[in-house]
Design a protein around this motif. Structure first.
Motif, PDB file in Angstrom:
ATOM      1  N   GLN A 142     -10.647  -5.638  -3.177  1.00 12.52           N
ATOM      2  CA  GLN A 142     -10.325  -4.208  -3.220  1.00 12.52           C
ATOM      3  C   GLN A 142     -10.704  -3.735  -4.611  1.00 12.52           C
TER       4      GLN A 142
ATOM      5  N   PHE B 220      -2.461  -8.963   4.738  1.00  9.99           N
ATOM      6  CA  PHE B 220      -2.643  -7.875   5.705  1.00  9.99           C
ATOM      7  C   PHE B 220      -3.433  -6.778   5.015  1.00  9.99           C
TER       8      PHE B 220
ATOM      9  N   PHE C  68      -4.937  -2.871   5.435  1.00  9.15           N
ATOM     10  CA  PHE C  68      -4.928  -1.629   6.210  1.00  9.15           C
ATOM     11  C   PHE C  68      -5.993  -0.719   5.640  1.00  9.15           C
TER      12      PHE C  68
ATOM     13  N   GLU D  88      -9.864   0.485   5.006  1.00 11.18           N
ATOM     14  CA  GLU D  88     -11.149  -0.191   4.764  1.00 11.18           C
ATOM     15  C   GLU D  88     -10.953  -1.575   4.181  1.00 11.18           C
TER      16      GLU D  88
ATOM     17  N   VAL E 191      -0.788  -3.671  -2.905  1.00 10.62           N
ATOM     18  CA  VAL E 191      -1.757  -3.014  -3.798  1.00 10.62           C
ATOM     19  C   VAL E 191      -2.456  -1.922  -3.004  1.00 10.62           C
ATOM     20  N   TYR E 192      -2.446  -0.708  -3.514  1.00  7.24           N
ATOM     21  CA  TYR E 192      -3.128   0.359  -2.783  1.00  7.24           C
ATOM     22  C   TYR E 192      -4.315   0.890  -3.563  1.00  7.24           C
ATOM     23  N   ASP E 193      -5.277   1.386  -2.813  1.00  7.34           N
ATOM     24  CA  ASP E 193      -6.472   1.986  -3.397  1.00  7.34           C
ATOM     25  C   ASP E 193      -6.679   3.299  -2.657  1.00  7.34           C
TER      26      ASP E 193
ATOM     27  N   SER F 241      -1.139   0.477  -9.514  1.00  8.03           N
ATOM     28  CA  SER F 241      -1.149   0.597  -8.053  1.00  8.03           C
ATOM     29  C   SER F 241      -0.605  -0.662  -7.375  1.00  8.03           C
ATOM     30  N   VAL F 242       0.291  -1.353  -8.070  1.00  7.27           N
ATOM     31  CA  VAL F 242       0.829  -2.613  -7.563  1.00  7.27           C
ATOM     32  C   VAL F 242       2.355  -2.587  -7.502  1.00  7.27           C
TER      33      VAL F 242
ATOM     34  N   SER G 243     -11.454   5.785   4.013  1.00  2.00           N
ATOM     35  CA  SER G 243     -11.955   5.258   2.726  1.00  2.00           C
ATOM     36  C   SER G 243     -10.836   4.742   1.822  1.00  2.00           C
ATOM     37  N   GLU G 244      -9.587   4.917   2.219  1.00  2.26           N
ATOM     38  CA  GLU G 244      -8.478   4.377   1.428  1.00  2.26           C
ATOM     39  C   GLU G 244      -8.067   3.028   2.024  1.00  2.26           C
ATOM     40  N   SER G 245      -7.396   2.212   1.218  1.00  2.00           N
ATOM     41  CA  SER G 245      -6.919   0.941   1.760  1.00  2.00           C
ATOM     42  C   SER G 245      -5.653   0.457   1.054  1.00  2.00           C
ATOM     43  N   VAL G 246      -4.936  -0.386   1.754  1.00  2.00           N
ATOM     44  CA  VAL G 246      -3.735  -1.025   1.203  1.00  2.00           C
ATOM     45  C   VAL G 246      -3.793  -2.496   1.576  1.00  2.00           C
ATOM     46  N   MET G 247      -3.496  -3.360   0.615  1.00  2.00           N
ATOM     47  CA  MET G 247      -3.391  -4.787   0.896  1.00  2.00           C
ATOM     48  C   MET G 247      -1.932  -5.181   0.746  1.00  2.00           C
TER      49      MET G 247
END
Lengths: 87, 87
Positions: free
Chosen positions: A30, A74, A76, A78, B7-9, B32-33, B57-61
């Motif tokens: 990411q 996990f 979510f 892209e 973690v989010y983007d 973002s963590v 185009s956004e993502s979260v792990m």
């Protein structure tokens, strides 16, 4: 083998430096997140190198698991990993 | 209890939405963590909610460990956790 997740928070104009370094050892999952297996020796080197690369107000977090089997992932939205299957 | 790292983007103008939601359950450890313990039920709810919050185009792990004892954490540079000890 140890499995690590690395997340960096650095100035926008300095991200390429971190990308370039981390790509040598880990998978880019990411924007500012890398993960992968590392030997203990490489992990120790990486911790030292990352610390030396930081400017004030920047930070890097390294999470270490004894093996990949201890972490479930996990995604979510892209998933940049999807693209990498085709590279 | 399960331990998670999130973690989010997401787009810059939408970070506050994610911050606000995640702060309710987890500790903010870097830009973002987030991380912390969650019950399985809350984790399932969180996965569903985060997925529904994402724009294209956004993502979260989300990384899940069975317990905090399976993960070791190294922080280099500014550690936002330090500040939180005084809040």
């Amino acid at each position: 083998m140890p499995y690590v997740i690395v997340v960096y928070d650095v100035q926008a104009n300095r991200t390429s430096k971190f990308l370039k370094y981390l790509r040598r050892y880990l998978t880019h999952v990411q924007n500012s997140v890398f993960e992968g297996e590392l030997t203990e020796g490489t992990l120790e080197e990486m911790k030292t190198t990352l610390e030396s690369m930081l400017d004030p107000s920047e930070s890097v977090m390294v999470y270490r698991m004894a093996s990949e089997k201890y972490v479930e992932r996990f995604v979510f939205g892209e998933d940049p990993m999807d693209d990498q299957q085709f590279l």
